[in-house]
Scaffold this motif. Structure first.
Motif, mmCIF file in Angstrom:
data_model
loop_
_atom_site.group_PDB
_atom_site.id
_atom_site.type_symbol
_atom_site.label_atom_id
_atom_site.label_comp_id
_atom_site.label_asym_id
_atom_site.label_seq_id
_atom_site.Cartn_x
_atom_site.Cartn_y
_atom_site.Cartn_z
ATOM 1 N N PHE A 162 26.167 87.256 28.941
ATOM 2 C CA PHE A 162 27.461 87.273 29.621
ATOM 3 C C PHE A 162 27.289 87.712 31.080
ATOM 4 C CE2 PHE A 162 29.988 87.601 25.508
ATOM 5 C CZ PHE A 162 30.691 86.441 25.734
ATOM 6 N N TYR A 163 26.439 88.719 31.288
ATOM 7 C CA TYR A 163 26.224 89.218 32.647
ATOM 8 C C TYR A 163 25.598 88.130 33.526
ATOM 9 C CZ TYR A 163 24.977 92.426 36.403
ATOM 10 O OH TYR A 163 24.874 93.053 37.610
ATOM 11 N N TYR A 164 24.614 87.434 32.963
ATOM 12 C CA TYR A 164 23.960 86.359 33.721
ATOM 13 C C TYR A 164 24.911 85.186 33.962
ATOM 14 C CZ TYR A 164 21.035 82.281 34.601
ATOM 15 O OH TYR A 164 20.505 81.130 35.138
ATOM 16 N N SER A 165 25.665 84.823 32.940
ATOM 17 C CA SER A 165 26.498 83.617 33.032
ATOM 18 C C SER A 165 27.687 83.767 33.967
ATOM 19 C CB SER A 165 26.997 83.219 31.634
ATOM 20 O OG SER A 165 27.838 84.221 31.101
ATOM 21 N N THR A 166 28.019 84.994 34.322
ATOM 22 C CA THR A 166 29.169 85.212 35.212
ATOM 23 C C THR A 166 28.744 85.667 36.606
ATOM 24 O OG1 THR A 166 29.383 87.468 34.319
ATOM 25 C CG2 THR A 166 30.752 85.763 33.321
#
Length: 402
Positions: free
Chosen positions: A182-186
């Motif tokens: 989630f951190y990477y994808s946002t």
């Protein structure tokens, strides 16, 4: 359609993260309800209340979460929700009493509201408006395997080590895999975020409120939203009681788990079929066909007592119907009510859907007490039929206007 996002690593990361949180927070209940009933000696109705509390809370705060995403807090919402959900699942490993079960599931409702499909789709719609439909489709194609992952994994781990290890496994998957994804994808959210003056922020807030007011006072919003809610009662009621229902009908646990796990791949097949036919079928027609699949699925399950092979007819049509519907829901909302204030509008609609999902397990358990699972199936079929008629009326009116 998918070519535009096929090489987007952030969307792929978001898709895998969604798969894990859906498996660990949503499907885990249906996968372990029979085990909890045996080990903890709590009734189906008592257990269903916990899941109902989760979905009620999720529904209540969905509009707030949608507004936060409209304001640019999508990254914090998705990452924070996944962290919170993973921690709560870890605490569930040590649960021994019913009040602890209810407390943890109630709090999991907050996590669900922050990291399930609705906030994810709202985030995608805001950050990738040109490719939103393609990105949403890719996410749901991958996340369609959440149930396929959850049911076998939970049952195998429970059989070998006990349900507490199974819950701990899903907690670790969320905290150490989903959260980083989630951190990477946002990460692109920070790059696209612009600084606004107080007047611009005030103007945007007024526009969002105006869009929401126009939507909820329009002629279609509540018909569409209620039809969506009835579909969620049908699906969630059948899914959460599927394993106990199969056990009551004398179907082996292995076969029942396999059937439940196959609903996910059928969702993916339905979504791929939708991608291949979208140039010929409008979003409204596609959604009507998805609703019709759910009617057929309920009929198959009703007659599976006489012919157990119809269980797989249920799996095919339920999976295809709910798989297509999960993609079309945000598309329909954007098409009918616009993208201005999408997060808030989608949040209100989602809150009704979440409330419907919330009452489904308890409602099904209450109906079961009155007339067994035969009566439950008749009610679920009725909900699907009424929802199809309601939504079809909107589709017909829209077609006439066009």
């Amino acid at each position: 359609m998918l070519k535009s996002v096929w090489t987007d690593t952030e969307i792929w990361a978001l898709a895998v993260a969604e798969t894990i949180v859906w498996a660990g927070i949503y499907y885990i209940f249906a996968a372990l309800i029979s085990q909890w009933e045996r080990d903890l000696e709590w009734s189906k109705s008592e257990l269903a209340i916990g899941f109902t509390c989760c979905l009620v809370v999720s529904g209540l705060i969905a509009p707030v979460i949608g507004s936060l995403i409209d304001k640019g807090f999508g990254r914090k919402v998705l990452v924070g929700g996944a962290v919170f959900g993973g921690v709560l699942l870890f605490l569930m490993v040590f649960m021994n009493s019913l009040w602890q079960f209810y407390t943890l599931w109630t709090l999991l409702g907050v996590a669900a509201a922050c990291c399930f499909y609705e906030p994810c789709f709202a985030y995608i719609t805001h950050t990738r408006p040109a490719n939103a439909k393609a990105a949403i489709t890719l996410v749901t194609l991958v996340a369609g395997f959440a149930g396929t992952f959850a049911f076998p994994a939970a049952n195998i781990l429970t059989e070998w080590f006990g349900w507490r290890v199974a819950v701990g496994f899903f907690s670790a998957m969320i905290l150490f895999v989903a959260v980083p994804l989630f951190y990477y994808s946002t990460r692109s959210a920070k790059k696209t975020k612009t600084l606004l003056t107080s007047n611009e922020r005030r103007q945007q807030s007024l526009e969002r409120k105006s869009a929401l007011r126009e939507a909820i006072t329009g002629r279609y919003f509540w018909i569409v939203t209620i039809s969506f809610g009835l579909i969620m009662i049908n699906h969630n009621g059948l899914l959460t009681h599927f394993l106990p229902m199969m056990d009551e009908r004398g179907i082996s646990l292995e076969l029942a788990v396999f059937a439940a796990a196959m609903i996910g791949p059928m969702q993916v097949i339905g979504r791929l079929t939708m991608v291949l036919t979208e140039q010929w079928l409008s979003a409204l027609v596609t959604c009507c066909l998805a609703f019709s699949c759910l009617i057929i699925a309920s009929i198959c399950l009703i007659y599976s007592m006489d012919s157990p092979r119809l269980i797989f007819g249920f799996v095919v049509f339920q999976g295809i119907g709910i798989g297509v519907f999960s993609i079309m829901r945000p598309v329909i909302i954007a098409e009918l009510f616009g993208v201005r204030g999408f997060g808030a509008i989608s949040g209100v609609s989602a809150s009704v859907g979440q409330m419907s999902m919330a009452i489904a397990p308890t409602l099904a358990a209450a109906i079961w007490l009155l007339g067994g699972y035969d009566m439950v199936l008749l009610f679920m079929l009725t909900f699907a039929v009424v929802a199809t008629l309601m939504f079809s009326s909107v589709a017909l009116l829209q077609r006439r206007r066009a």
